[in-house]
Motif scaffolding. Structure first.
Motif, PDB file in Angstrom:
ATOM      1  N   GLN A 157      -8.975   8.852  -2.852  1.00 35.98           N
ATOM      2  CA  GLN A 157      -7.961   9.284  -1.898  1.00 35.98           C
ATOM      3  C   GLN A 157      -6.967   8.160  -1.677  1.00 35.98           C
ATOM      4  N   CYS A 158      -5.775   8.520  -1.171  1.00 37.53           N
ATOM      5  CA  CYS A 158      -4.759   7.514  -0.918  1.00 37.53           C
ATOM      6  C   CYS A 158      -5.199   6.666   0.270  1.00 37.53           C
ATOM      7  N   PRO A 159      -4.759   5.427   0.461  1.00 37.79           N
ATOM      8  CA  PRO A 159      -3.654   4.816  -0.268  1.00 37.79           C
ATOM      9  C   PRO A 159      -4.057   4.194  -1.610  1.00 37.79           C
ATOM     10  N   CYS A 212      -1.374  12.688  -3.372  1.00 43.57           N
ATOM     11  CA  CYS A 212      -2.433  12.270  -2.458  1.00 43.57           C
ATOM     12  C   CYS A 212      -3.314  13.451  -2.112  1.00 43.57           C
ATOM     13  N   LYS A 238      -3.679   0.738  -3.268  1.00 45.12           N
ATOM     14  CA  LYS A 238      -3.618  -0.571  -2.607  1.00 45.12           C
ATOM     15  C   LYS A 238      -2.618  -1.506  -3.281  1.00 45.12           C
ATOM     16  N   ASP A 242       0.858  -1.187   0.000  1.00 48.39           N
ATOM     17  CA  ASP A 242       0.000   0.000   0.000  1.00 48.39           C
ATOM     18  C   ASP A 242       0.896   1.239   0.000  1.00 48.39           C
ATOM     19  N   LYS A 248       0.781   5.448   0.506  1.00 48.65           N
ATOM     20  CA  LYS A 248       0.001   6.641   0.782  1.00 48.65           C
ATOM     21  C   LYS A 248       0.847   7.913   0.800  1.00 48.65           C
ATOM     22  N   ASP A 249       2.062   7.800   0.283  1.00 43.05           N
ATOM     23  CA  ASP A 249       2.913   8.976   0.138  1.00 43.05           C
ATOM     24  C   ASP A 249       3.380   9.028  -1.315  1.00 43.05           C
TER      25      ASP A 249
END
Ligand code: NAG
Ligand code: NAG
Ligand code: NAG
Ligand code: NAG
Length: 180
Positions: A121-123, A93, A125, A64, A66-67
């Motif tokens: 939106q993040c993440p 993100c 996957k 995953d 998210k950055d």
């Protein structure tokens, strides 16, 4: 993040919008710098006249993410002179989850929404196939005064703070020939 500069540039472009120029993509490259995280990455340019020139990208991640940050450089080559038109630092993100009020960023975001299955939106996957399917350049993005020139759209993306991949599109802008 150089917001004033971006907005000034975008305003300039938008204020000069006329669809009298045609943009062609001539080549696409997508080097993968982090294959242990970006397990699958492929990109393809469809130059057939039916598609009017579109590109597609497939991407799969091992974890995953998210950055997602990136640097976007749009450069123009006229004769032997190369100008970096703009260099933008982006937090993708943040960009995914915020509404774009700027005309040009909104146009890009809308076309991505149409053509890609990116999350809102993040993440992002792990092990999911993310794609951009037949993204089309909108001719309204090209200023009417643009002389014939070559361009390079270079998007370097880092994932979880590591340089991960790059999407480079080469193209050409020419004056539209009258069809009558
Ligand atoms: C990469 O893509 C190939 C072909 O689509 C698929 O067989 C493979 O499972 C994918 N690998 C990962 C890690 O998603
Ligand atoms: C992306 O994956 C789909 C399904 O496996 C495949 O049909 C398509 O050709 C791939 N596109 C690219 C750019 O690799
Ligand atoms: C290609 O461009 C023509 C003329 O602008 C348009 O009529 C057609 O719908 C476009 N095709 C696609 C697949 O977008
Ligand atoms: C344009 O950006 C590239 C990095 O993509 C850099 O190597 C080059 O020196 C820059 N050129 C100018 C004229 O700023």
């Amino acid at each position: 993040m150089n917001v004033e500069r971006i907005l000034a540039l975008l305003t300039l472009i938008v204020s000069c919008v006329r669809a009298r120029m045609d943009a062609y993509m001539t080549a696409i490259e997508c080097p993968n710098y982090l294959p242990e995280l970006v397990t699958n990455l492929s990109c393809h340019l469809d130059r057939s006249s039916q598609s009017n020139g579109t590109f597609s990208v497939n991407l799969t991640l091992a974890k995953d993410v998210k950055d997602i940050k990136g640097t976007y450089i749009f450069s123009i080559k006229r004769g032997s002179t190369i100008n970096n038109y703009t260099a933008i630092e982006m937090d993708y993100c943040q960009a995914l989850s915020s509404l774009q009020s700027n005309f040009l960023l909104k146009m890009i975001a809308d076309e991505l929404r149409r053509s890609a299955n990116f999350p809102l939106q993040c993440p992002f996957k792990m092990k999911k196939l993310y794609y951009i399917n037949r993204y089309t350049i909108n001719p309204k993005m090209i200023p009417s005064y643009a002389p014939e020139l070559n361009f390079k759209s270079d998007c370097l993306i880092s994932l979880n703070k590591r340089k991960a991949l790059r999407l480079i599109i080469h193209g050409r802008v020419v004056r539209r020939r009258s069809s009558r």
